[in-house]
Design a protein around this motif. Structure first.
Motif, PDB file in Angstrom:
ATOM      1  N   LEU A  65       9.621 102.093  23.015  1.00 20.29           N
ATOM      2  CA  LEU A  65       8.901 102.666  24.147  1.00 20.29           C
ATOM      3  C   LEU A  65       8.142 101.596  24.919  1.00 20.29           C
ATOM      4  N   SER A  75       2.420 106.448  24.281  1.00 25.45           N
ATOM      5  CA  SER A  75       3.339 105.652  23.458  1.00 25.45           C
ATOM      6  C   SER A  75       2.752 105.379  22.075  1.00 25.45           C
ATOM      7  N   ILE A  86       6.589  99.706  20.256  1.00 24.24           N
ATOM      8  CA  ILE A  86       6.054  99.987  21.583  1.00 24.24           C
ATOM      9  C   ILE A  86       5.579  98.707  22.272  1.00 24.24           C
TER      10      ILE A  86
END
Length: 195
Positions: A65, A75, A86
């Motif tokens: 993400l 996220s 992330i």
């Protein structure tokens, strides 16, 4: 590799960083890129995004993400719940405080990308505040943070202090949009590929 971009508050899946990512990542055939929209009402946004991630996991994907501003907060929540890597761009870490500070509770706001209006309900802000406890469980080995000191919306030092236990990429100047974002895409991809 599947990469999902999660935009910020009052933005959309067609925001500037989403367009940059779409343009740059389509050059790499091994990457499946998706930019998602989610409900502006924060009480529904997390559930919507959880269903999006669960759908990917059911297909055998472990998406990475990229979250900007409020998308950074979202996220982190998704990373904690689903063990995902992330990359956070000028993340908003405590959106309930920011919404209160801006005086948005009870106000009708319009997303200028979608044209949709909604009221920032106190219950939605309370819900987000309850989620903020999950931030402390972020995975240091799965989190990359990019900040610019010239962020005019959020004080970058707050995120710098919060993420003091991991390397944080801080650029002098810039803006909340994150100037020259294109220059960071290779580093994000290297982080995502690292085992």
């Amino acid at each position: 590799m599947k990469i999902i971009y999660i935009h910020g508050f009052l933005s959309s899946s067609n925001a500037q960083k989403a367009q940059i990512l779409r343009r740059e990542l389509k050059k790499i055939k091994e990457i499946d890129f998706q930019s998602v929209d989610y409900p502006d009402d924060l009480e529904y946004s997390v559930d919507y995004l959880c269903k999006t991630i669960e759908s990917e996991i059911e297909k055998g994907e472990r998406p990475c993400l990229i979250g900007s501003s409020l998308g950074g907060f979202l996220s982190i929540i998704l990373s904690v719940r689903y063990d995902l890597k992330i990359a956070l761009i000028n993340p908003c870490l405590y959106p309930s405080s920011w919404i209160k500070k801006m005086g948005y509770i009870g106000k009708s706001l319009t997303n200028f990308y979608t044209g949709e209006s909604f009221v920032v309900r106190p219950e939605a802000v309370d819900y987000v505040e309850s989620l903020e406890k999950e931030l402390l469980r972020y995975r240091k080995d799965k989190t990359m943070v990019l900040l610019q000191s010239g962020d005019e919306v959020l004080d970058y030092r707050y995120a710098l202090n919060f993420f003091k236990d991991i390397p944080v990429d801080v650029e002098s100047g810039g803006s909340h949009r994150y100037d020259n974002f294109e220059s960071k895409i290779d580093n994000i991809l290297k982080f995502f590929e690292k085992k």
